[in-house]
Design a protein around this motif. Structure first.
Motif: not given
Ligand code: FE
Length: 343
Positions: A99-100, A113-120, A122-131, A321-324
């Protein structure tokens, strides 16, 4: 990726980021804060409890459309700027990544979102977030496999599993994501050898879904399979005496492969501020509990512990590893699985 392409991409994201701030102030003065529209490939019974709770707490009306991710992405592409969708909810980082890539999402800068969702997750450029987090790992027959015999995804390629392995089809994005992360970690050649080993070890043709693979292990057609754990949870509800157990893969190395269900704000959202507020709410503990529990998944917010039967499966180390990578390497993974004879 060439240096030139990289810098033009970087410039583009800078431009988008600048536009976003301007858009946001314009949007917040004009948008109707009492409503928003969501396109979701998560099924209605998994998301409606959250929409209802949010409406109850805030009065914001949520209209939604549910369909498979392919048709929803095609619909947003066709609608372009006129899309009514403010938010896109789907499963698998591979789908969010698509989609991105198609320009359907916009980045969100949010401390919450940056505090609640760990780095790996969410998208490194903040286009989407794991829930929520879904773990894809081994399930084995307790009467035929000692857990000490199991270790890693890589080891399922060894000859000791000859004729004992069941797998879901390579056509499912879940397996493409798993193989994508193996490529990211081990490279093409090693991963191809592993996937060939899996194919050699298959006891049956591949299955069209995870539940069928689990049932094959239960029926004695094979001894071990690789599935998302919520399918195991669902089957366990139907058959509490199932002689199957979860094994957390790669605990002494990379960690168990995880993926997400998640969301992004659409590029042409008409209710951006409202949608961002809802996305932030989804990352908070109360919503995280509901979001994970409805499908027996794990909360993405690591301060929230899983509950019920999911908690009984024990804690495990997630692949960091980032899911991206699952999205970025999806094309390579599909080609590699095809070369290896995994259908
Ligand atoms: Fe699923």
């Amino acid at each position: 990726m060439s240096q030139k392409r990289f810098s033009s991409l970087a410039l583009t994201s800078f431009f988008i980021a600048t536009l976003t701030i301007a858009d946001m102030s314009a949007a917040s003065s004009t948008e109707n804060k009492g409503e928003m529209v969501i396109y979701s490939s998560r099924k209605e019974h998994l998301i409606k409890p959250l929409f209802d709770q949010y409406t109850k707490e805030t009065g914001v009306k949520i209209r939604y459309v549910t369909d498979a991710e392919g048709p929803l992405i095609a619909r947003m592409q066709a609608e372009g700027k006129t899309t009514p969708a403010d938010m896109f909810i789907t499963v698998d980082a591979g789908n969010l990544w698509q989609a991105q890539q198609k320009g359907l999402l916009q980045p969100v800068q949010s401390e919450v979102l940056n505090k609640n969702i760990p780095d790996h997750l969410r998208d490194p450029n903040n286009y989407w977030f794991g829930l929520s987090v879904r773990a894809r790992t081994m399930v084995y027959a307790t009467d035929r496999v000692k857990p000490e015999a199991l270790s890693t995804y890589e080891d399922l390629a060894s000859s000791k599993w000859d004729g004992r392995l069941c797998l879901r089809t390579a056509k499912k994005v879940y397996n493409q994501s798993l193989v994508g992360t193996l490529i990211a970690r081990l490279g093409q050649d090693k991963t191809e050898a592993i996937v060939k080993g899996w194919v050699n070890n298959l006891a049956t043709p591949v299955f069209s879904n995870d539940t069928l693979a689990l049932q094959a292990v239960d029926a004695g057609q094979c001894d071990v399979t690789v599935v998302n754990t919520y399918y195991f949870g669902r089957l366990l509800k139907e058959k509490p005496n199932l002689k199957l157990k979860i094994f957390w893969a790669n605990q002494s190395s990379s960690g168990t492969h995880v993926n997400i269900s998640g969301a992004g704000i659409t590029k042409y959202a008409k209710h951006k501020a409202t949608a961002v507020a809802f996305l932030e709410w989804l990352s908070k503990p109360e919503a995280q509990k509901i979001f994970a529990n409805v499908n027996m998944e794990f909360p993405a917010n690591q301060s929230v512990k899983p509950s019920g039967v999911v908690a009984s499966w024990g804690e495990f180390k997630q692949d960091q590893l980032n899911v991206e990578a699952a999205g970025r390497l999806q094309g390579e993974a599909i080609k590699l699985m095809d070369r290896a004879g995994y259908r």
